[in-house]
Design a protein around this motif. Sequence first.
Motif, PDB file in Angstrom:
ATOM      1  N   ARG A   1      43.055  74.803 -13.332  1.00 25.64           N
ATOM      2  CA  ARG A   1      41.422  74.454 -12.983  1.00 25.64           C
ATOM      3  C   ARG A   1      40.800  75.174 -14.053  1.00 25.64           C
ATOM      4  NH1 ARG A   1      38.210  77.302  -8.567  1.00 25.64           N
ATOM      5  NH2 ARG A   1      38.996  79.157  -9.243  1.00 25.64           N
ATOM      6  N   THR A   2      41.359  76.365 -14.541  1.00 27.77           N
ATOM      7  CA  THR A   2      40.487  77.126 -15.613  1.00 27.77           C
ATOM      8  C   THR A   2      40.569  76.563 -16.957  1.00 27.77           C
ATOM      9  OG1 THR A   2      41.128  78.980 -14.230  1.00 27.77           O
ATOM     10  CG2 THR A   2      40.137  79.672 -16.382  1.00 27.77           C
TER      11      THR A   2
ATOM     12  N   ARG B   1      37.960  73.782 -16.881  1.00 21.90           N
ATOM     13  CA  ARG B   1      36.652  74.097 -16.756  1.00 21.90           C
ATOM     14  C   ARG B   1      36.570  74.641 -18.409  1.00 21.90           C
ATOM     15  NH1 ARG B   1      34.956  77.771 -11.763  1.00 21.90           N
ATOM     16  NH2 ARG B   1      34.824  76.405 -10.220  1.00 21.90           N
TER      17      ARG B   1
ATOM     18  N   LEU C   1      35.172  71.986 -20.259  1.00 23.72           N
ATOM     19  CA  LEU C   1      33.827  71.446 -19.922  1.00 23.72           C
ATOM     20  C   LEU C   1      32.616  72.238 -20.889  1.00 23.72           C
ATOM     21  CD1 LEU C   1      33.956  71.504 -15.930  1.00 23.72           C
ATOM     22  CD2 LEU C   1      33.944  69.426 -17.480  1.00 23.72           C
TER      23      LEU C   1
ATOM     24  N   ALA D   1      30.408  74.539 -16.600  1.00 22.75           N
ATOM     25  CA  ALA D   1      31.523  75.606 -16.080  1.00 22.75           C
ATOM     26  C   ALA D   1      30.827  76.503 -15.376  1.00 22.75           C
ATOM     27  CB  ALA D   1      32.260  75.945 -17.384  1.00 22.75           C
TER      28      ALA D   1
ATOM     29  N   THR E   1      29.222  76.607 -11.133  1.00 22.03           N
ATOM     30  CA  THR E   1      29.939  76.844  -9.801  1.00 22.03           C
ATOM     31  C   THR E   1      29.853  78.296  -9.495  1.00 22.03           C
ATOM     32  OG1 THR E   1      31.818  76.850 -11.377  1.00 22.03           O
ATOM     33  CG2 THR E   1      31.234  75.138 -10.096  1.00 22.03           C
TER      34      THR E   1
END
Lengths: 288, 96
Positions: free
Chosen positions: A126-127, A130, A133, A138, A141
């Motif tokens: 996930r990191t 992100r 992005l 990023a 959230t």
Amino acid sequence: MSEWHGLTILMLMVSGFFIGVLGSVLGIGGGVFIVPLLVLVLKLPIQQAIAVSLVAIIATSSAVAAVNVERGLTNMRLGIVLEMTTAVGAIGGALLLNALPAHWLQTLFAVMLGPVAVLMFWKGWRTLRRAALPAAAADRTTIGHLAPGRFDTEFHDPAVGAKIPYAVRNLVPAAGASLVAGAMSGLLGLGGGIIQVPVMNLVCGVPIKAATATSNFLIGVSAAASALIFLRQGLILPDLAATVVVGVLLGSFVGIRVLYKIRAEKLQMAFAVLMVLVAAKMLSKAFQ
Amino acid sequence: MKTAVVTEREVGRLIQRTLQIGVWLALACFAVGLALRLLAHPAAAGNWFLAGVVALILTPVARVAMLAFGYWRAKEYAFTLAALVVLSLLLIAVLL
């Protein structure tokens, strides 16, 4: 430890050092590595391995928490409230440890490593995703609005170059997660951060860096609650614990100071795979 | 918080110092233990290793006590109460 030769002590210190570095970089306690090391390599009974692991967790938690509190990353108010349930869980877990046979504990430990590995892999993936992005997407959230709640606070994030204010919500699920994490600590010698960090982040709205720091803060108390019981029961081997702790602490200091800014996502994913292999080995030992 | 005697940052500093003292005290005990072990005094070394382990385990306990003290000074009585509850639970763990 008098019957051990110097090579074993050196191996323990060096292993502890790498566990400390990894723990800091990956944002996990050393329990997932220390318990298998002591059980699979040194053939220690799992109850003693869990007790020694908890002492090492207290050491890393205390050392890392001192730095995080200074950086303003730890939400101490949230921490002390969640410590009420995590301490109850840790005491319950420690009392249950003696009631369960060793092969059950090994099976439970191996089974717990599965979700821990999946979560760690997902976190890393996930990191990484992100990071690809645009910055605004990023950050969206994690940056909240500072509401006038008693747990709400802010911290300076050098990666973003700004203060990150956030509001804390949904305390009840977080208290429940802390109870489970505390029980995991007492029963399996794991810190429990792998449960607390996602719950604080996803359910309570605490940014990931603050959630990791606050979880680390909590882990010290849950580990201490269980370790106090194990100390009285004579499960902690002081010379073995001292050797592992010295290695782990030195590794943690290096991890915090030197490797603080490295990108650890790929390492996280690699160790998630390694954890599955360790779980399989623990499981096979349990059924031997 | 505006009327607090002690700020959150000062409570943080108190906690930071408590944790640092605990860790360094434990490390000092381990270092003495290791030195005694190298000098072939295993019994004395064992006592120092045990002292280090006890110092380490008591570090989070001391941290909770300091948090209770700090929040009491900051007039944050709800958090003082929470810290005292945690301290009581740790005391129960000692007695179990």
